[in-house]
Each structure stands twice: as C-alpha cells, then as structure tokens.
Design an enzyme around this catalytic site. Structure first.
Site, PDB file in Angstrom:
ATOM      1  CD  GLU A 156      -2.610  -1.887   0.617  1.00  0.00           C
ATOM      2  OE1 GLU A 156      -1.654  -2.675   0.733  1.00  0.00           O
ATOM      3  OE2 GLU A 156      -3.747  -2.248   0.280  1.00  0.00           O
ATOM      4  CE1 TYR A 211       0.374   3.897   5.345  1.00  0.00           C
ATOM      5  CE2 TYR A 211      -0.481   1.788   4.586  1.00  0.00           C
ATOM      6  CZ  TYR A 211      -0.695   3.061   5.073  1.00  0.00           C
ATOM      7  OH  TYR A 211      -1.977   3.513   5.279  1.00  0.00           O
ATOM      8  NE  ARG A 267      -2.664  -6.124   2.727  1.00  0.00           N
ATOM      9  CZ  ARG A 267      -3.548  -5.231   3.141  1.00  0.00           C
ATOM     10  NH1 ARG A 267      -3.626  -4.932   4.429  1.00  0.00           N
ATOM     11  NH2 ARG A 267      -4.360  -4.667   2.294  1.00  0.00           N
ATOM     12  CG  HIS A 291      -2.930   4.337   0.888  1.00  0.00           C
ATOM     13  ND1 HIS A 291      -3.999   3.494   0.737  1.00  0.00           N
ATOM     14  CD2 HIS A 291      -2.383   4.028   2.092  1.00  0.00           C
ATOM     15  CE1 HIS A 291      -4.106   2.713   1.794  1.00  0.00           C
ATOM     16  NE2 HIS A 291      -3.132   3.015   2.634  1.00  0.00           N
ATOM     17  CD  GLN A 330     -21.966   7.386   2.710  1.00  0.00           C
ATOM     18  OE1 GLN A 330     -22.444   6.733   1.798  1.00  0.00           O
ATOM     19  NE2 GLN A 330     -22.695   8.179   3.447  1.00  0.00           N
ATOM     20  CB  CYS A 342     -15.177   2.178   7.817  1.00  0.00           C
ATOM     21  SG  CYS A 342     -15.530   1.935   6.075  1.00  0.00           S
ATOM     22  CE  LYS A 368     -23.711   6.000  -4.438  1.00  0.00           C
ATOM     23  NZ  LYS A 368     -24.437   7.156  -3.928  1.00  0.00           N
ATOM     24  CB  ALA A 381     -27.876   6.051   4.087  1.00  0.00           C
TER      25      ALA A 381
HETATM   26  P1  FAD Z   1     -36.332   8.365   2.938  1.00  0.00           P
HETATM   27  O1  FAD Z   1     -35.355   7.419   2.403  1.00  0.00           O
HETATM   28  O2  FAD Z   1     -36.709   9.528   2.107  1.00  0.00           O
HETATM   29  O3  FAD Z   1     -37.669   7.545   3.304  1.00  0.00           O
HETATM   30  C1  FAD Z   1     -38.868   8.164   3.685  1.00  0.00           C
HETATM   31  C2  FAD Z   1     -40.023   7.213   3.445  1.00  0.00           C
HETATM   32  O4  FAD Z   1     -41.197   7.741   4.041  1.00  0.00           O
HETATM   33  C3  FAD Z   1     -40.353   6.998   1.978  1.00  0.00           C
HETATM   34  O5  FAD Z   1     -40.317   5.602   1.668  1.00  0.00           O
HETATM   35  C4  FAD Z   1     -41.761   7.561   1.823  1.00  0.00           C
HETATM   36  O6  FAD Z   1     -42.525   6.834   0.882  1.00  0.00           O
HETATM   37  C5  FAD Z   1     -42.314   7.420   3.227  1.00  0.00           C
HETATM   38  N1  FAD Z   1     -43.403   8.350   3.570  1.00  0.00           N
HETATM   39  C6  FAD Z   1     -43.377   9.704   3.609  1.00  0.00           C
HETATM   40  N2  FAD Z   1     -44.569  10.194   4.033  1.00  0.00           N
HETATM   41  C7  FAD Z   1     -45.359   9.138   4.272  1.00  0.00           C
HETATM   42  C8  FAD Z   1     -46.698   8.995   4.741  1.00  0.00           C
HETATM   43  N3  FAD Z   1     -47.438  10.042   5.070  1.00  0.00           N
HETATM   44  N4  FAD Z   1     -47.203   7.756   4.865  1.00  0.00           N
HETATM   45  C9  FAD Z   1     -46.461   6.658   4.542  1.00  0.00           C
HETATM   46  N5  FAD Z   1     -45.191   6.739   4.099  1.00  0.00           N
HETATM   47  C10 FAD Z   1     -44.632   7.956   3.978  1.00  0.00           C
HETATM   48  N6  FAD Z   1     -26.938   8.368   1.275  1.00  0.00           N
HETATM   49  C11 FAD Z   1     -25.766   7.898   1.636  1.00  0.00           C
HETATM   50  O7  FAD Z   1     -25.470   7.909   2.837  1.00  0.00           O
HETATM   51  N7  FAD Z   1     -24.874   7.385   0.757  1.00  0.00           N
HETATM   52  C12 FAD Z   1     -25.146   7.346  -0.557  1.00  0.00           C
HETATM   53  O8  FAD Z   1     -24.320   6.894  -1.340  1.00  0.00           O
HETATM   54  C13 FAD Z   1     -26.394   7.841  -1.002  1.00  0.00           C
HETATM   55  N8  FAD Z   1     -26.689   7.823  -2.298  1.00  0.00           N
HETATM   56  C14 FAD Z   1     -27.887   8.313  -2.698  1.00  0.00           C
HETATM   57  C15 FAD Z   1     -28.178   8.311  -4.050  1.00  0.00           C
HETATM   58  C16 FAD Z   1     -29.389   8.800  -4.494  1.00  0.00           C
HETATM   59  C17 FAD Z   1     -29.683   8.806  -5.964  1.00  0.00           C
HETATM   60  C18 FAD Z   1     -30.344   9.299  -3.554  1.00  0.00           C
HETATM   61  C19 FAD Z   1     -31.667   9.828  -4.021  1.00  0.00           C
HETATM   62  C20 FAD Z   1     -30.053   9.326  -2.206  1.00  0.00           C
HETATM   63  C21 FAD Z   1     -28.810   8.831  -1.776  1.00  0.00           C
HETATM   64  N9  FAD Z   1     -28.465   8.861  -0.435  1.00  0.00           N
HETATM   65  C22 FAD Z   1     -27.260   8.359  -0.038  1.00  0.00           C
HETATM   66  C23 FAD Z   1     -29.309   9.504   0.572  1.00  0.00           C
HETATM   67  C24 FAD Z   1     -30.072   8.500   1.423  1.00  0.00           C
HETATM   68  O9  FAD Z   1     -30.750   7.587   0.596  1.00  0.00           O
HETATM   69  C25 FAD Z   1     -31.028   9.270   2.315  1.00  0.00           C
HETATM   70  O10 FAD Z   1     -30.294  10.118   3.156  1.00  0.00           O
HETATM   71  C26 FAD Z   1     -31.863   8.331   3.174  1.00  0.00           C
HETATM   72  O11 FAD Z   1     -32.648   7.505   2.354  1.00  0.00           O
HETATM   73  C27 FAD Z   1     -32.793   9.109   4.122  1.00  0.00           C
HETATM   74  O12 FAD Z   1     -33.511   8.186   4.848  1.00  0.00           O
HETATM   75  P2  FAD Z   1     -34.939   8.489   5.505  1.00  0.00           P
HETATM   76  O13 FAD Z   1     -35.392   7.191   6.036  1.00  0.00           O
HETATM   77  O14 FAD Z   1     -34.792   9.636   6.426  1.00  0.00           O
HETATM   78  O15 FAD Z   1     -35.873   8.991   4.315  1.00  0.00           O
HETATM   79  P1  NAP Z   2     -26.227  18.124  -1.148  1.00  0.00           P
HETATM   80  O1  NAP Z   2     -25.072  17.223  -1.127  1.00  0.00           O
HETATM   81  O2  NAP Z   2     -26.453  19.023  -0.019  1.00  0.00           O
HETATM   82  O3  NAP Z   2     -26.088  18.994  -2.497  1.00  0.00           O
HETATM   83  C1  NAP Z   2     -27.033  19.920  -2.881  1.00  0.00           C
HETATM   84  C2  NAP Z   2     -26.518  20.683  -4.111  1.00  0.00           C
HETATM   85  O4  NAP Z   2     -27.480  21.624  -4.488  1.00  0.00           O
HETATM   86  C3  NAP Z   2     -25.242  21.423  -3.877  1.00  0.00           C
HETATM   87  O5  NAP Z   2     -24.433  21.272  -5.021  1.00  0.00           O
HETATM   88  C4  NAP Z   2     -25.681  22.884  -3.726  1.00  0.00           C
HETATM   89  O6  NAP Z   2     -24.573  23.601  -4.210  1.00  0.00           O
HETATM   90  C5  NAP Z   2     -26.932  22.933  -4.575  1.00  0.00           C
HETATM   91  N1  NAP Z   2     -27.959  23.854  -4.077  1.00  0.00           N
HETATM   92  C6  NAP Z   2     -28.433  23.962  -2.802  1.00  0.00           C
HETATM   93  N2  NAP Z   2     -29.394  24.915  -2.737  1.00  0.00           N
HETATM   94  C7  NAP Z   2     -29.551  25.399  -3.985  1.00  0.00           C
HETATM   95  C8  NAP Z   2     -30.384  26.413  -4.550  1.00  0.00           C
HETATM   96  N3  NAP Z   2     -31.257  27.087  -3.813  1.00  0.00           N
HETATM   97  N4  NAP Z   2     -30.262  26.659  -5.867  1.00  0.00           N
HETATM   98  C9  NAP Z   2     -29.373  25.984  -6.636  1.00  0.00           C
HETATM   99  N5  NAP Z   2     -28.559  25.047  -6.150  1.00  0.00           N
HETATM  100  C10 NAP Z   2     -28.640  24.738  -4.829  1.00  0.00           C
HETATM  101  O7  NAP Z   2     -27.560  17.297  -1.328  1.00  0.00           O
HETATM  102  P2  NAP Z   2     -27.944  16.133  -2.315  1.00  0.00           P
HETATM  103  O8  NAP Z   2     -27.051  16.077  -3.493  1.00  0.00           O
HETATM  104  O9  NAP Z   2     -29.395  16.323  -2.541  1.00  0.00           O
HETATM  105  O10 NAP Z   2     -27.715  14.844  -1.462  1.00  0.00           O
HETATM  106  C11 NAP Z   2     -28.572  14.570  -0.359  1.00  0.00           C
HETATM  107  C12 NAP Z   2     -27.867  13.747   0.678  1.00  0.00           C
HETATM  108  O11 NAP Z   2     -27.603  12.447   0.193  1.00  0.00           O
HETATM  109  C13 NAP Z   2     -26.547  14.381   1.007  1.00  0.00           C
HETATM  110  O12 NAP Z   2     -26.434  14.535   2.387  1.00  0.00           O
HETATM  111  C14 NAP Z   2     -25.539  13.431   0.517  1.00  0.00           C
HETATM  112  O13 NAP Z   2     -24.468  13.298   1.443  1.00  0.00           O
HETATM  113  C15 NAP Z   2     -26.271  12.108   0.433  1.00  0.00           C
HETATM  114  N6  NAP Z   2     -25.675  11.401  -0.691  1.00  0.00           N
HETATM  115  C16 NAP Z   2     -24.464  10.870  -0.499  1.00  0.00           C
HETATM  116  C17 NAP Z   2     -23.833  10.264  -1.543  1.00  0.00           C
HETATM  117  C18 NAP Z   2     -22.469   9.656  -1.340  1.00  0.00           C
HETATM  118  O14 NAP Z   2     -21.886   9.160  -2.278  1.00  0.00           O
HETATM  119  N7  NAP Z   2     -21.912   9.662  -0.166  1.00  0.00           N
HETATM  120  C19 NAP Z   2     -24.436  10.173  -2.770  1.00  0.00           C
HETATM  121  C20 NAP Z   2     -25.694  10.742  -2.930  1.00  0.00           C
HETATM  122  C21 NAP Z   2     -26.296  11.366  -1.879  1.00  0.00           C
HETATM  123  P3  NAP Z   2     -24.483  25.185  -4.346  1.00  0.00           P
HETATM  124  O15 NAP Z   2     -25.251  25.716  -3.175  1.00  0.00           O
HETATM  125  O16 NAP Z   2     -23.046  25.514  -4.346  1.00  0.00           O
HETATM  126  O17 NAP Z   2     -25.090  25.478  -5.670  1.00  0.00           O
HETATM  127 FE1  SF4 Z   3     -19.812   1.350   4.417  1.00  0.00          FE
HETATM  128 FE2  SF4 Z   3     -19.892   0.017   6.748  1.00  0.00          FE
HETATM  129 FE3  SF4 Z   3     -18.830  -1.133   4.653  1.00  0.00          FE
HETATM  130 FE4  SF4 Z   3     -17.575   0.928   5.819  1.00  0.00          FE
HETATM  131  S1  SF4 Z   3     -17.960  -1.071   6.704  1.00  0.00           S
HETATM  132  S2  SF4 Z   3     -17.845   0.567   3.667  1.00  0.00           S
HETATM  133  S3  SF4 Z   3     -19.306   2.169   6.439  1.00  0.00           S
HETATM  134  S4  SF4 Z   3     -20.974  -0.507   4.872  1.00  0.00           S
END
Ligand code: FAD
Ligand code: NAP
Ligand code: SF4
Length: 678
Positions: free
Chosen positions: A169, A171, A219, A257, A344, A346, A426, A664
């Site tokens: 790696e 080192y 290693r 790395h 995320q 680890c 993913k 998440a």
């Molecule tokens: P949500 O996942 O939004 O779940 C809320 C649920 O509540 C939904 O299923 C909805 O249908 C239900 N609901 C709402 N209102 C009602 C109601 N009145 N009655 C019944 N059901 C209801 N996070 C990461 O950490 N790593 C990633 O790599 C990552 N990649 C992502 C990629 C994409 C494309 C997206 C969109 C998100 C990603 N995220 C990632 C973000 C992560 O998925 C969210 O932060 C997480 O899902 C939030 O969890 P939650 O349970 O709070 O809400």
């Molecule tokens: P985010 O990471 O907070 O990004 C939001 C983006 O929107 C930023 O680029 C921001 O940049 C822009 N923005 C915010 N307000 C705006 C406005 N009023 N007008 C125009 N642009 C605006 O949120 P997200 O992409 O929706 O992701 C949601 C969550 O899921 C995040 O917490 C993220 O960590 C998680 N997630 C994680 C991964 C992962 O790989 N770890 C992948 C997907 C999602 P500017 O303000 O500079 O324009």
């Molecule tokens: Fe993600 Fe957990 Fe695996 Fe680390 S150990 S990569 S935090 S799932």
C-alpha cells in the site's frame, strides 16, 4: 436457504503446523481510531471480542507503529515500550476468552506519515501528505529494522498470536521495495536484492525473536498500480524471499494509496483482485490470502473453491456484521448485514481523525455503549416511512421486544435507497434492502405497504415515530416550470426520457450520482461490471505483463451517450463535499466521460433555448434538452406539524428530522439509537 455444506471451503480449518485456524476468514487490518488512546483499549477489546465470538478464523489489528518516526499520526497507536503491553493484553485476553486468534499489524508509515518527523528511503514527498520525509542514513535504516523487531517481541509479550508485517500500500517497506521512491545507491537501493533487503532483514530477525510457533504474515504489494511499480517477476521474487525469511502466511496488497485507481470502493466489482493472488499461489509453498471487495460468503467460497487463495481477507464486512462467519456456519448467510463498500463511516471517519463505525451497523466500534437489550416495557409503536431511518428503528425496536407497525405509502421498502441502487456502481445498496427485508420478517414487524398515513391513523399507539424523509428543494428561478425542467426523482424513476444535452443544477452527492447515471452508456443495464470491463476502464493489465500492472496501459472509459454539464453556485471545483476516500473516484470517472464540472455558476433563467447562466458576470446559454434539478432537499414534516398542532408528542428521525447533512449513515444511526432508548 444455503446450508452449512455450501461453504465447505470457507469453513475448512487451516493447519499452520504449530496452530490451526478454525476457518479461512482473516479479518483484515483496519484502523478504528480506538488504538490511539490508552483509555479506548477496553472498547477495542470489546470490538475484537465480539468478532472472535462471531467465529472469525484470524484477526489482524489496525496498524500499530513500531516507533515514533513510523507513526502515521502525531498521536500514535504504537507498541514500542513495555509500558504499552498491559493495554494490548486487554485485547488479546478478550479475544482468547472468546476462542479467537489475533495478530498485531506492525505498520511503519514511511512517507505517508502525517508529521514532520517522517522518514523514507529517499526524500521524496508523497502527493497525499504535506510533509517531505527525511532520507534515512544506513544507521537510520538499521534503527527502523530494530524497531520492527522490538514491536514483535512486545507483541509476543502482549499475548498476540502473531504479527503482520505491512509491506504494501505504499508504506515504509513498500517504499524500499520499488524504484518509485527508492533512489538509493547503497545496499538498500538499486537491484531487487538490495531493495528487498529491508523486508528480508525485518522478517528474518522478527522470526528469530518470535520463535517458530508464532504467526508472521507478510503483506506483499502484489500489484503496485503505479507505472514504475514492480514487475510481476519482481513481485514473485519478493514473495519467495518472504517465504525463505520465515513468513507463515502471505497476504495480498493491492495498489499504493496514491494510485488513482479504485481498489475497494463500491464501484469495484466484488472479488475484483483475487486473480492476482491466484497467479501467486503456485509460486510459493506457504498459504496465500486474497483480499479486496469480498463481502459475501458466496463470493469468498467461490474464490476459495476456484483455488485462487487459501484464505480470504475481509475487513469492512466484519465491521458491518460481527457474526458474518457464525451466520455462515449456521446456514443462515442471508441474515448477514452486507458491507456496501461506501467507506462513509469507516475509512472516511479514519481520514478525518474520527472513530470508525459502519453505515449499516452503527454499533461497530461502539459495542460497549450502543446495545439493543430486551425491553421490560413492551410498547405498541407506529413508524411512518420505511426508508433507512424507519427500517433501522422498526427492526431494532422489534428485536428488543416492542410491537412495531411500519407503514409506507410506496409499494416497496427502502425510501431513497431505491433510487441509490439504480446508480451504476451502487448496486450494493440492494443488498442492504435485502437485509432489511429479511430483518422485518425475522423480527415480525407488521409491515403495511401502499399505505399513506394521515394524522387520524396514528391514534392508540404508545409511541409514534415519523421517518417520512424529504422533498426535493424547489427552486425559484424564471422558467423553472418549463417542460425541460425535471427533478432527479423523475430521472431515476424513469418518468422522463432524457435528451442528449443535459444540465444538472446542483453538484452534491445526488448531482454526481445522476451525472454517473446519465453518462453511463446503458443506464438500464444495472448488472455489475465484469472484472475485465473494470480493468479496461481503469487501465489495469490483467495479463500482468505491464510493470506495476499499469505501465503503458491506457484507461478505456466507456463513452457517455450525452453531453452533460454538472453545475454548482459555490466557487471552485464541484465534488469537494463528497467522501474523502471516494470523491476523487467520482470526479475522475466523470472527467473520463467528458462531463463538464463547473463551479461559481449563477442561474439566470430557463427557456426554449436552454439554461441561461453567468460565471464571473459573463452570461452564456447552455443549449440543453433538459435541466435536472438536484439542488438538495427539505424535510417532509407534513404529518409532524399536524400531530404537533394537536398537542401530540412524536419522534422525528432521519430526513424528517434534519435534511441538511442528511445521509443514510445519519438516518440509520438515528433510527437505531432511538430504538435502543425507547
Ligand atoms: P427516505 O429514504 O426519504 O424515506 C422516507 C419514506 O417515508 C419513503 O419511503 C416515503 O414513501 C415514506 N413516507 C413519507 N410520508 C409518508 C406517509 N405520510 N405515509 C407513509 N409513508 C410515507 N446516502 C448515503 O449515505 N450514501 C449514498 O451513497 C447515497 N446515495 C444516494 C443516491 C441517491 C440517488 C439518492 C436519491 C439518495 C442517496 N443517499 C445516499 C441519501 C439517502 O438515501 C437518504 O439520506 C436516506 O434515504 C434518508 O432516509 P430516511 O429514512 O430519512 O428517508
Ligand atoms: P447536497 O449534497 O447538499 O447537495 C445539494 C446541491 O445543491 C449542492 O451542489 C448545492 O450547491 C446545490 N444547491 C443547494 N441549494 C440550492 C439552490 N437554492 N439553488 C441551486 N442550487 C442549490 O444534497 P444532495 O445532493 O441532494 O444529497 C442529499 C444527501 O444524500 C446528502 O447529504 C448526501 O451526502 C447524500 N448522498 C451521499 C452520496 C455519497 O456518495 N456519499 C451520494 C448521494 C447522496 P451550491 O449551493 O453551491 O449550488
Ligand atoms: Fe460502508 Fe460500513 Fe462497509 Fe464501511 S464497513 S464501507 S461504512 S458498509
């Protein structure tokens, strides 16, 4: 359901002559942060004891420095004084009480050490650290070797079953063994014989002090992934030297790395590097261990059954589930909580100096403080929302004995994870949903899908938990209602057919993911890349004729079917907010596909012509077919407001509680912690 016999190779004991390992699983070294302070050793002991009780064959600690100069950080996790032995004994005793075996990794950081006292074969700074190392004198080299020997002696005194000498790696030892940073002209540089001398001296002298009944793992960097890394013949020569010098086991190291090729992140196919170990296995007579992206018993079993290796190393999968091996042995592998390789909680934590944990298992490294104990006060609970937060809450609460009803308006569990799993690279997110689906059944949560909950539906419960997630942020921009404007949800749920020229507003995690999705040649082909496709995309020579596995090989990324602009208002290059250990991969991958990533953008308006923007006062129009809004999210508090308006008390978790900084990791941790308390 699989049965015990399906995993006969994985569960077979391994006889090392003087000791026998109970199966073929090595828990690979991971720095948890608990090694750094004396006060954290009881927690470290509990963490390892749980994995020993989970029946791991052999575990390796995080990197332990043999001396101050070799420490990775200024406040070191080291073993260089007898005063440090008692804290290590806590760990070894706890592991042995649980019938486990544990080796201590001796890690000298070399030029990767993050402090001004770092040393290396030559004074060449690494691209990933701010400190230029001092080139060692001959006397200095001898001192470092003696430190390895002292660490081995103290490891023996501490009760470890062995040590792992870290030679990969990028080192310290690896810095000597390749010409990449070893420019010496004395007996420690030049020919392979000279470059390998340091490893030979360390291994043979450690063997001498340890005696024959002590495990020594070497290693070895089998694939440097650097243009001036070692050739395959040189790697084999080093392996034979390690065997002759007293190594018991040969572990596989993949990539320095500083190499710009992903080796463990989620887009790397499962088992992507076991072919390297397979090439090594016939060259030596000691058992070889393979590693990288092995995260299910099925993948591990296939690798062993194919004869690629004698053991498999898994590190993160054992953070995700301490009972990985036990569940496999008991014929219930489908109950394993799978590591999704997100890094995320680890590695990203480690790089920020925070204690490591796990996105899918917030108990990891918190075994003494976060426990899901049976409840004496059984309650009826309603959980609204079956996204990660609601699922984590519901399953933990039900496991503790509560009566839990879980509602979602959708026809499937998972919330936003159902969009995340559609992003190329993913696909692992599906494994988490499979796990939760199983947990819901096993814990007898009363799951009601296709059920939109209103305030009236929540009467009669002892506790109401709102995990209703988020709404995408709506923008206030002239033309925002134009037909060409869509949200990331429309794109990922396949509600629109996106044109050939696209602008994405917002370059956060979701913006990057949507760019990945839209730049993928076939967004409907969600099957994982084959190892050959992955190697071709990143320029890895699987015939092993190229030096370092990469010299002269041009990466062949797939061509994007669209021209894409990924935009943000913030000045600077997009992608700074992505994970420390994965952000560079996302940026590089999109750059390979020609995605324009632009910061400092002012959004002016949208019309038939396209998206009008200005940068530094200069106006321009991006003539695009679609504008996809990925501009963050706001909490969905509709239900919460109604219920609170009626004076009812509710618990908000995940996105419903906080949309900024939501991911998440946060959602699952919050859900689990609340369920442990109620
Ligand atoms: P949500 O996942 O939004 O779940 C809320 C649920 O509540 C939904 O299923 C909805 O249908 C239900 N609901 C709402 N209102 C009602 C109601 N009145 N009655 C019944 N059901 C209801 N996070 C990461 O950490 N790593 C990633 O790599 C990552 N990649 C992502 C990629 C994409 C494309 C997206 C969109 C998100 C990603 N995220 C990632 C973000 C992560 O998925 C969210 O932060 C997480 O899902 C939030 O969890 P939650 O349970 O709070 O809400
Ligand atoms: P985010 O990471 O907070 O990004 C939001 C983006 O929107 C930023 O680029 C921001 O940049 C822009 N923005 C915010 N307000 C705006 C406005 N009023 N007008 C125009 N642009 C605006 O949120 P997200 O992409 O929706 O992701 C949601 C969550 O899921 C995040 O917490 C993220 O960590 C998680 N997630 C994680 C991964 C992962 O790989 N770890 C992948 C997907 C999602 P500017 O303000 O500079 O324009
Ligand atoms: Fe993600 Fe957990 Fe695996 Fe680390 S150990 S990569 S935090 S799932």
């Amino acid at each position: 359901m699989s049965t015990e016999s399906s995993f006969s190779h994985l569960l077979a004991p391994l006889d090392l002559g003087f000791t026998t390992l109970r199966n073929r699983v090595l828990m690979g070294s991971m720095h948890t942060g608990l090694e750094d302070k004396k006060k954290d050793f009881p927690r470290l002991a509990a963490y390892f004891a749980e994995r020993a009780a989970g029946e791991v064959g052999l575990m390796v600690t995080g990197g332990i420095a043999p001396g101050l100069r070799g420490s990775l950080m200024p406040s070191p996790s080291g073993l260089f004084s007898r005063l440090q032995v008692p804290r290590h004994k806590l760990v070894t005793s706890a592991v042995h009480e649980a019938d486990g075996k544990i080796c201590m990794q001796i890690l000298h950081g070399g030029r990767y050490s993050y402090h001004p006292l770092s040393v290396a074969p030559s004074a060449i700074q690494s691209p990933i650290t701010p400190f230029k190392p001092k080139a060692l004198s001959s006397k200095g080299v001898e001192k470092q070797i003696q430190n390895f020997v002292r660490a081995t002696r103290l490891a023996l005194e501490s009760g470890y079953d062995g040590v792992e000498i870290m030679g990969s790696e990028g080192y310290f030892i690896n810095e000597f063994t390749t010409t990449h940073v070893n420019k010496r002209t004395d007996q420690w540089g030049g020919s392979t014989r000279n470059r390998y001398r340091i490893a030979e001296e360390i291994l043979s002298r450690c063997r001498e002090v340890a005696g024959k009944d002590f495990i020594i793992i070497y290693r070895l960097s089998m694939l440097d992934l650097l243009p001036d890394g070692n050739s395959w013949d040189e790697v084999v020569e080093q392996a034979k030297m390690a065997e002759a010098s007293g190594a018991t086991l040969l572990n596989t190291g993949i990539g320095w790395h500083e190499a710009r090729i992903p080796t463990i992140a989620t887009m790397v196919p499962r088992g992507a590097f076991s072919w390297v170990t397979a090439r090594m296995r016939p060259e030596v007579n000691i058992p070889v261990i393979t590693t990288n992206r092995i995260n299910t018993p099925e993948v591990a079993e296939d690798i062993l059954a194919r004869g690629d290796a004698d053991m498999v190393s898994m590190a993160r999968p054992l953070l995700a589930d301490a009972e990985f091996v036990k569940k496999t042995r008991q014929g219930r592998p489908e109950e394993i909580n799978i590591c999704i390789a997100c890094n995320q909680a680890c590695l990203d934590h480690t790089f920020k100096g925070k204690t490591c944990s796990c996105l899918v298992n917030p108990r990891a490294c918190r075994e003494t403080e976060l426990n899901y104990l049976p409840t004496n006060n059984i309650k009826a609970m309603a959980v609204v929302g079956a996204g990660p937060a609601g699922l984590a809450f519901a399953t933990v609460a039900a496991r503790r004995g509560h009566r839990v009803s879980l509602f979602d308006q959708s026809d499937e569990i998972g919330g936003q994870f159902n969009m995340a799993k559609k992003i190329p690279g993913k696909e692992e997110f599906s494994a988490s949903l499979d796990y939760f689906r199983g947990e819901v059944e096993r814990t007898e949560v009363d799951l009601q899908l296709n059920t939109r909950i209103a305030a009236e539906d929540l009467a009669g419960y002892d506790e109401v938990i709102l995990a209703t997630g988020v709404y995408p942020r709506k923008l206030d921009l002239p033309g925002i209602d134009h037909d060409k404007v869509v949200s990331y949800i429309d794109v990922l749920k396949g509600r629109v057919k996106i044109g050939h020229r696209v602008a994405l507003i917002g370059a956060g995690g979701i913006g990057f993911d949507v760019a990945e999705f839209l730049s993928n040649p076939d967004e409907h082909d969600m099957s994982p890349d084959t190892i050959e496709e992955f190697a071709s995309e990143w320029g890895i020579d699987i015939s092993l004729t190229a030096r370092g596995g990469v010299e002269g090989i041009k990466p062949q990324p797939p061509k994007s079917p669209r021209e894409i602009w990924l935009l943000q208002r913030r000045a600077g290059k997009p992608g700074k907010t992505l994970g420390k250990t994965t952000g560079w991969i996302h940026r590089l991958s999109l750059r390979h596909r020609g995605v324009h990533m632009i910061g400092g953008v002012n959004y002016e308006s949208i019309d038939d012509q396209g998206l009008h923007i200005s940068i530094d006062g200069q106006r321009q129009c991006l003539e695009v077919d679609h504008v996809v809004v990925c501009a963050g999210q706001v909490s969905n508090r509709d239900l919460a407001e109604t219920l609170e308006g009626r004076g009812l008390s509710v618990h908000l978790i995940g996105g419903a509680q906080k949309a900024s900084e939501l991911d998440a990791k946060y959602a699952i941790r919050e859900g689990s912690e609340l369920a442990a308390r109620l």
